[in-house]
Motif scaffolding. Structure first.
Motif, mmCIF file in Angstrom:
data_model
loop_
_atom_site.group_PDB
_atom_site.id
_atom_site.type_symbol
_atom_site.label_atom_id
_atom_site.label_comp_id
_atom_site.label_asym_id
_atom_site.label_seq_id
_atom_site.Cartn_x
_atom_site.Cartn_y
_atom_site.Cartn_z
ATOM 1 N N PRO A 94 -11.593 -17.675 30.706
ATOM 2 C CA PRO A 94 -10.266 -17.115 30.447
ATOM 3 C C PRO A 94 -9.612 -17.783 29.248
ATOM 4 O O PRO A 94 -9.705 -19.004 29.071
ATOM 5 C CB PRO A 94 -9.489 -17.391 31.740
ATOM 6 C CG PRO A 94 -10.232 -18.510 32.401
ATOM 7 C CD PRO A 94 -11.665 -18.352 32.018
ATOM 8 N N LYS A 95 -8.976 -16.984 28.427
ATOM 9 C CA LYS A 95 -8.273 -17.499 27.255
ATOM 10 C C LYS A 95 -6.799 -17.716 27.580
ATOM 11 O O LYS A 95 -6.242 -17.102 28.485
ATOM 12 C CB LYS A 95 -8.383 -16.495 26.103
ATOM 13 C CG LYS A 95 -9.782 -16.234 25.603
ATOM 14 C CD LYS A 95 -9.733 -15.171 24.516
ATOM 15 C CE LYS A 95 -11.102 -14.906 23.911
ATOM 16 N NZ LYS A 95 -11.045 -13.844 22.874
ATOM 17 N N MET A 96 -6.173 -18.557 26.787
ATOM 18 C CA MET A 96 -4.721 -18.678 26.855
ATOM 19 C C MET A 96 -4.106 -17.454 26.185
ATOM 20 O O MET A 96 -4.692 -16.882 25.261
ATOM 21 C CB MET A 96 -4.257 -19.941 26.125
ATOM 22 C CG MET A 96 -4.649 -21.234 26.806
ATOM 23 S SD MET A 96 -4.031 -22.702 25.912
ATOM 24 C CE MET A 96 -5.236 -22.795 24.576
ATOM 25 N N ASN A 97 -2.937 -17.030 26.666
ATOM 26 C CA ASN A 97 -2.208 -16.033 25.902
ATOM 27 C C ASN A 97 -1.446 -16.734 24.776
ATOM 28 O O ASN A 97 -1.486 -17.959 24.656
ATOM 29 C CB ASN A 97 -1.295 -15.193 26.798
ATOM 30 C CG ASN A 97 -0.234 -16.012 27.520
ATOM 31 O OD1 ASN A 97 0.328 -16.952 26.976
ATOM 32 N ND2 ASN A 97 0.028 -15.650 28.772
ATOM 33 N N ILE A 98 -0.759 -15.957 23.950
ATOM 34 C CA ILE A 98 -0.113 -16.545 22.766
ATOM 35 C C ILE A 98 0.919 -17.586 23.166
ATOM 36 O O ILE A 98 0.999 -18.664 22.573
ATOM 37 C CB ILE A 98 0.534 -15.438 21.910
ATOM 38 C CG1 ILE A 98 -0.544 -14.502 21.361
ATOM 39 C CG2 ILE A 98 1.340 -16.034 20.762
ATOM 40 C CD1 ILE A 98 -0.011 -13.281 20.630
ATOM 41 N N GLY A 144 -3.928 -11.326 21.902
ATOM 42 C CA GLY A 144 -3.782 -11.176 20.458
ATOM 43 C C GLY A 144 -4.395 -12.314 19.669
ATOM 44 O O GLY A 144 -5.260 -13.049 20.160
ATOM 45 N N MET A 145 -3.923 -12.456 18.426
ATOM 46 C CA MET A 145 -4.405 -13.503 17.534
ATOM 47 C C MET A 145 -3.251 -14.426 17.154
ATOM 48 O O MET A 145 -2.109 -13.981 16.990
ATOM 49 C CB MET A 145 -4.976 -12.884 16.254
ATOM 50 C CG MET A 145 -6.314 -12.208 16.415
ATOM 51 S SD MET A 145 -7.656 -13.330 16.914
ATOM 52 C CE MET A 145 -7.605 -14.572 15.616
ATOM 53 N N VAL A 146 -3.567 -15.716 17.022
ATOM 54 C CA VAL A 146 -2.580 -16.699 16.558
ATOM 55 C C VAL A 146 -3.129 -17.373 15.306
ATOM 56 O O VAL A 146 -4.304 -17.777 15.281
ATOM 57 C CB VAL A 146 -2.290 -17.772 17.629
ATOM 58 C CG1 VAL A 146 -1.184 -18.701 17.146
ATOM 59 C CG2 VAL A 146 -1.906 -17.136 18.950
ATOM 60 N N TYR A 147 -2.276 -17.464 14.279
ATOM 61 C CA TYR A 147 -2.641 -18.174 13.059
ATOM 62 C C TYR A 147 -1.594 -19.246 12.795
ATOM 63 O O TYR A 147 -0.398 -18.942 12.676
ATOM 64 C CB TYR A 147 -2.711 -17.231 11.865
ATOM 65 C CG TYR A 147 -3.767 -16.153 12.007
ATOM 66 C CD1 TYR A 147 -5.116 -16.445 11.835
ATOM 67 C CD2 TYR A 147 -3.410 -14.844 12.316
ATOM 68 C CE1 TYR A 147 -6.094 -15.466 11.981
ATOM 69 C CE2 TYR A 147 -4.372 -13.849 12.459
ATOM 70 C CZ TYR A 147 -5.705 -14.163 12.285
ATOM 71 O OH TYR A 147 -6.668 -13.191 12.426
ATOM 72 N N VAL A 148 -2.021 -20.493 12.736
ATOM 73 C CA VAL A 148 -1.143 -21.574 12.298
ATOM 74 C C VAL A 148 -1.242 -21.614 10.777
ATOM 75 O O VAL A 148 -2.340 -21.728 10.224
ATOM 76 C CB VAL A 148 -1.557 -22.923 12.907
ATOM 77 C CG1 VAL A 148 -0.623 -24.028 12.431
ATOM 78 C CG2 VAL A 148 -1.560 -22.843 14.433
ATOM 79 N N VAL A 149 -0.093 -21.492 10.102
ATOM 80 C CA VAL A 149 -0.102 -21.367 8.637
ATOM 81 C C VAL A 149 0.767 -22.459 8.021
ATOM 82 O O VAL A 149 1.772 -22.880 8.586
ATOM 83 C CB VAL A 149 0.403 -19.982 8.189
ATOM 84 C CG1 VAL A 149 -0.576 -18.891 8.598
ATOM 85 C CG2 VAL A 149 1.787 -19.679 8.744
ATOM 86 N N TYR A 155 -0.409 -8.841 20.099
ATOM 87 C CA TYR A 155 0.313 -9.217 18.883
ATOM 88 C C TYR A 155 -0.560 -10.115 18.023
ATOM 89 O O TYR A 155 -1.501 -10.755 18.507
ATOM 90 C CB TYR A 155 1.597 -9.982 19.227
ATOM 91 C CG TYR A 155 2.629 -9.176 19.979
ATOM 92 C CD1 TYR A 155 3.497 -8.324 19.317
ATOM 93 C CD2 TYR A 155 2.723 -9.276 21.367
ATOM 94 C CE1 TYR A 155 4.441 -7.588 20.019
ATOM 95 C CE2 TYR A 155 3.667 -8.541 22.074
ATOM 96 C CZ TYR A 155 4.522 -7.697 21.384
ATOM 97 O OH TYR A 155 5.452 -6.965 22.078
ATOM 98 N N THR A 156 -0.201 -10.155 16.761
ATOM 99 C CA THR A 156 -0.672 -11.211 15.865
ATOM 100 C C THR A 156 0.540 -12.076 15.577
ATOM 101 O O THR A 156 1.591 -11.567 15.168
ATOM 102 C CB THR A 156 -1.239 -10.634 14.563
ATOM 103 O OG1 THR A 156 -2.412 -9.860 14.880
ATOM 104 C CG2 THR A 156 -1.615 -11.740 13.597
#
Length: 544
Positions: free
Chosen positions: A162-166, A319-324, A237-238
């Motif tokens: 199982p993955k974490m959600n955002i 969804g996808m998470v990007y640390v920027v 979401y992204t």
């Protein structure tokens, strides 16, 4: 006879449709391979030596009994090799093992023909997994559609933990985006949902329930409620998480537009400016890193994301998470114009003049529909009658005032409209004889507006004009643009408590506040001498 024939044909058609539906269901069933309709999903897994490890997990959790019932299931069963790298801490902890196994099981039957081309399937653990004709998440389906009495089994070459959600992922971050994370956490709050609380007794006087303390508590995140449901497993979401340096850079760009009366650093930077930056960090849908261009936030603001700015990424369950390390928003997209619609007033100088007020929908000279307000026409109104509009929580900056109004009153003689647009701080109203006096601190000179046409001849009329207009050159001519009939400049009443004033002819908001805009008719009382109309007013921030 004809009626009988019609009924016969209808009955025959219904039978044909029913048989067709049954055939379709059977065809889908026969698409499955290796059918073992005398076995349930657990028995089929137990007989496959290559799935013995996963079978052992099912037995350990008591799922050999749960999955033998009448309900139907889809199981993505990882091979023994796929489970070799599983952390022993997961296997030896019943709660963790249950979450892990649940992520491989879904209620109902999903054959590989169902995705078109992909679909999201809710697992027993409450997470959604992405299913295609050949994969589930990152795992390849090596043997598909093993149909048994109560479901279907797909053998896969990787485990799907199982993955974490955002929301969970943001909360797990440490040392990379602490300020962004802190903003999310400070928006966590609880409230009591009385429908979920336990009633202890009832107040004998009011009859209202007295709740057991601590029951009915519901946790919410105010930021998620306002922007995006980042903890919702059914929404995708992204999301962009800003490093501390990137977060500071964006807050510093907008913070001067959120000066408060108390001058609180926490309110300005961590609440107001912080929200202005992060309200556009979410994009709908799952966007791969190669597609980070031309994105638009959930609030329809361009998101200046770049793959080169990504320092960390995570494929979440929703969804996808990007640390920027950079998300350089255009400040003009963050500090935006405010539009006040004429047909949405807050109050009037008097409430007994409603028979003179009209909210209209019509077409402009270009054939486009507009909605506006018209006050007056043949009725007699008090001198300087006004419509007021509350403008909440303005940015602290200078504003250009842009007005659009169309005078389409048609009489036997052309009728000008004279009106002014003034602004004032919100205070307790001064009422005399039933009339409210406007607290207009900033006053723009009254403007003259001629009618759209007279005797079929088009006349120059207001479209969009920026206040103040030039001083009146010809007060009697209807062929001139709107004119400043007062022949002067806008004025302001100076007081120490002012939060608004004038700067170079522009409305200036000094401290974050709510104000009123007053649209005021002429200082006259005869019919059609103090009419009011406008489509909209724009407060356009001057970005400096």
């Amino acid at each position: 006879m004809k009626s009988f024939k019609n009924k016969y044909m209808i009955a025959l058609l219904l039978i044909t449709i029913a048989l067709s539906a049954c055939k379709k269901q059977w065809d889908e069933r026969t698409e499955a391979v290796d059918q073992q309709l005398d076995k349930n999903v657990v028995q089929q897994i137990q007989e496959n030596g290559n799935l013995s490890t996963f079978s052992g997990y099912l037995t350990k959790l008591g799922y050999d009994k749960l999955l033998a019932g009448s309900k139907t299931y889809t199981i993505w069963a990882p091979t023994n090799q796929a489970l070799q790298g599983i952390d022993p801490a997961t296997v030896n902890d019943t709660a963790k093992l249950k979450k892990f196994v649940n992520n491989h099981i879904a209620s109902q039957v999903y054959l590989t023909t169902a995705p078109k081309p992909t679909m999201r399937v809710r697992t027993l653990g409450g997470k959604n997994v992405t299913f295609t004709s050949t994969t589930v998440e990152d795992a390849q389906i090596t043997t598909a559609n093993q149909y048994v009495s109560n479901g279907v089994i797909h053998v896969i070459d990787k485990a799907i933990p199982p993955k974490m959600n955002i929301s969970e992922y943001i909360r797990s971050l440490n040392g990379v985006a602490d300020k962004h994370k802190a903003y999310i956490l400070r928006n966590d709050t609880n409230y009591v949902d009385t429908s979920k609380a336990t009633v202890q007794s009832y107040d004998p006087k009011t009859g209202k329930p007295i709740l057991v303390p601590g029951t009915g508590l519901v946790s919410i995140n105010k930021y998620f409620n306002r922007v995006a449901s980042l903890a919702n497993e059914d929404s995708t979401y992204t999301y962009f998480v800003l490093t501390d340096a990137a977060y500071d850079a964006e807050r510093n760009k907008v913070s001067k537009y959120f000066a408060t009366v108390t001058n609180s650093e926490d309110t300005t930077m961590n609440i107001l400016a912080g929200f202005n930056v992060l309200k556009d960090a979410a994009v709908r849908g799952m966007v791969p890193q190669t597609g980070l261009n031309n994105l638009v936030s959930v609030n329809n603001v361009p998101v200046p994301a770049a793959a080169t700015a990504v320092v960390q990424s995570y494929s979440a369950s929703n969804g996808m998470v990007y640390v920027v390390n950079s998300l350089p928003f255009d400040i003009k997209n963050k500090i935006t114009e405010i539009v006040i619609q004429g047909e949405q007033p807050s109050f009037f100088a008097r409430t007994d003049a409603r028979g003179s007020m009209f909210y209209r929908s019509r077409r402009d000279k270009n054939g486009l529909t507009l909605n506006d307000i018209m006050i007056g026409t043949t009725a007699t109104l008090p001198a300087n009658f006004f419509a007021a509009y509350k403008l909440p929580n303005l940015y602290t900056c200078q504003y250009k005032i842009v007005v659009r109004a169309i005078n389409d009153i048609s009489f036997t003689t052309p009728t000008d409209i004279v009106e002014s647009f003034n602004f004032g701080q919100i205070t307790a109203p001064t009422i005399s004889g039933g009339t409210i006096a406007p607290n207009d601190v900033v006053k723009f000179p009254a403007q003259r507006m001629g009618p759209v046409s007279f005797n079929g001849v088009p006349l120059v009329n207001w479209d969009e004009v920026t206040l103040p207009t030039p001083a009146n050159k010809s007060a009697t001519s209807l062929l001139t643009p709107p004119t400043n009939i007062a022949g002067g400049n806008p004025t302001t009443t100076a007081t120490a408590a002012n939060t608004i004033n004038l700067t170079n002819g522009n409305l200036t908001v000094l401290k974050r506040t709510s104000i009123n805009m007053y649209v005021i008719g002429a200082n006259a009382t005869a019919a059609n001498t103090n009419n009011i109309t406008f489509d909209y007013v724009k407060l356009v921030p001057i970005i400096q």
